[in-house]
Enzyme design. Sequence first.
Site, PDB file in Angstrom:
ATOM      1  N   PRO A   1       4.695 -22.269  22.783  1.00  0.00           N
ATOM      2  CA  PRO A   1       5.512 -21.636  23.831  1.00  0.00           C
ATOM      3  C   PRO A   1       6.142 -22.660  24.778  1.00  0.00           C
ATOM      4  CG  PRO A   1       3.157 -21.105  24.103  1.00  0.00           C
ATOM      5  CD  PRO A   1       3.290 -21.854  22.826  1.00  0.00           C
TER       6      PRO A   1
ATOM      7  N   GLU B   1      -5.942 -22.860  22.812  1.00  0.00           N
ATOM      8  CA  GLU B   1      -5.200 -23.450  23.938  1.00  0.00           C
ATOM      9  C   GLU B   1      -4.232 -24.528  23.459  1.00  0.00           C
ATOM     10  OE1 GLU B   1      -5.415 -22.038  26.974  1.00  0.00           O
ATOM     11  OE2 GLU B   1      -6.738 -20.684  25.875  1.00  0.00           O
TER      12      GLU B   1
ATOM     13  N   ARG C   1      17.808 -17.659   5.282  1.00  0.00           N
ATOM     14  CA  ARG C   1      19.064 -16.902   5.185  1.00  0.00           C
ATOM     15  C   ARG C   1      20.271 -17.827   5.052  1.00  0.00           C
ATOM     16  NH1 ARG C   1      19.177 -11.835   6.567  1.00  0.00           N
ATOM     17  NH2 ARG C   1      21.242 -11.958   7.469  1.00  0.00           N
TER      18      ARG C   1
ATOM     19  N   ASP D   1      26.518 -11.894  10.332  1.00  0.00           N
ATOM     20  CA  ASP D   1      25.446 -11.453  11.233  1.00  0.00           C
ATOM     21  C   ASP D   1      25.815 -11.711  12.684  1.00  0.00           C
ATOM     22  OD1 ASP D   1      23.766 -10.746   9.246  1.00  0.00           O
ATOM     23  OD2 ASP D   1      22.412 -12.455   9.442  1.00  0.00           O
TER      24      ASP D   1
HETATM   25  N1  ADE Z   1       2.587 -20.007  19.859  1.00  0.00           N
HETATM   26  C1  ADE Z   1       2.178 -19.149  20.810  1.00  0.00           C
HETATM   27  N2  ADE Z   1       3.225 -18.560  21.414  1.00  0.00           N
HETATM   28  C2  ADE Z   1       4.353 -19.072  20.817  1.00  0.00           C
HETATM   29  C3  ADE Z   1       5.737 -18.863  21.008  1.00  0.00           C
HETATM   30  N3  ADE Z   1       6.210 -18.024  21.927  1.00  0.00           N
HETATM   31  N4  ADE Z   1       6.586 -19.555  20.230  1.00  0.00           N
HETATM   32  C4  ADE Z   1       6.118 -20.423  19.314  1.00  0.00           C
HETATM   33  N5  ADE Z   1       4.828 -20.663  19.088  1.00  0.00           N
HETATM   34  C5  ADE Z   1       3.943 -19.990  19.838  1.00  0.00           C
END
Ligand code: ADE
Length: 240
Positions: free
Chosen positions: A89, A116, A154, A169
Site C-alpha cells: 500500500p 506488517e 490484456r 476500454d
Molecule cells: N498489500 C496490502 N494492501 C495493498 C494494496 N492496497 N496494494 C498493493 N499491495 C497491497
Amino acid sequence: MRFDVLTLFPEIFSGYMTQSLLKLAIDRSLVELNLHNIRDWSRDKHHSVDDRPFGGGPGMVISAEPTVEAVEAVQATDSEPGHLVMLTPQGRKLDQPLVEQLAQHKRLLLLCGRYEGFDQRVSDILKPDEVSIGDFVLNGGEVAAMTVIDAVIRLVPGVLGDEDSSRFDSFSHGDRLLEHAQYTRPREYRGLEVPEVLLSGDHQQIARWRQENSIQRTSQRRADLLPEKNKGKNDEPRNS
Ligand code: ADE
C-alpha cells in the site's frame, strides 16, 4: 510475457490460473506464470519467514534473508532478470499508464507481502518498483498481484480474441474517458429501450453517440479525468 510471483501463499493463485483468460493465454504460450513460495528459502529449522518487529508493535514482519534470497534465485532462472514489482500500500498507485509501462517488460517478478510487510532492507537491497492498487489495505499482496497480471495480460498481443477490445476500454484512449454504455438483446427490457441510434446501422452516428456518452459518464462519475475542453459538458447529476 513471463511472470514470477513470490508469495507465502501460492495456492491463492490456483483458481485464477485455471479458470480465466489467463489460463487460455498460458495454454497458448502467450503468458508464462511461475509461483514461488518464499518459505522455500527459509534456512530456519521451523521454516519461519517472519519475526516480531524491532521497537515493538503489533504483527509480524517478513524477514529480509529468505525474501532477498528468493528473489535473487528466481531472477537467476532466466537470462533476463526481469522487472521487480513489490505489491504494497506504500507504492505508487496503479493506473492504466502504469499498466502500459509494466506491459513493456518481457518479464515481471511480483513480490507479495503479508502481515506488517517486509523488513525495510528488502527494498533497500532489491530496489523494487513499489506498486499499490489503491488507498486501502489488503490482507496481502496476492490479490494486488492478480490485479496487475489481469490488467497487463490484456495488453499482451494475441491474449484478447478481438485485438481492438483492449484499445477501446476505459482509460486506454489518450484522453482517458470512461467507456460508453453498452446494450445487447432484447431491445426493450422492463420498459427500458436501447437508444435508437444504436439500432440505426449508421456507424458515424453510433460513434458520435458513444463519444458523447463517454464524455457525459466521465463528467458525472469521474470529472477529475476530463480534459479541460470537456469539463462542465453534459454534467447533470446521475440518478444512481
Ligand atoms: N498489500 C496490502 N494492501 C495493498 C494494496 N492496497 N496494494 C498493493 N499491495 C497491497
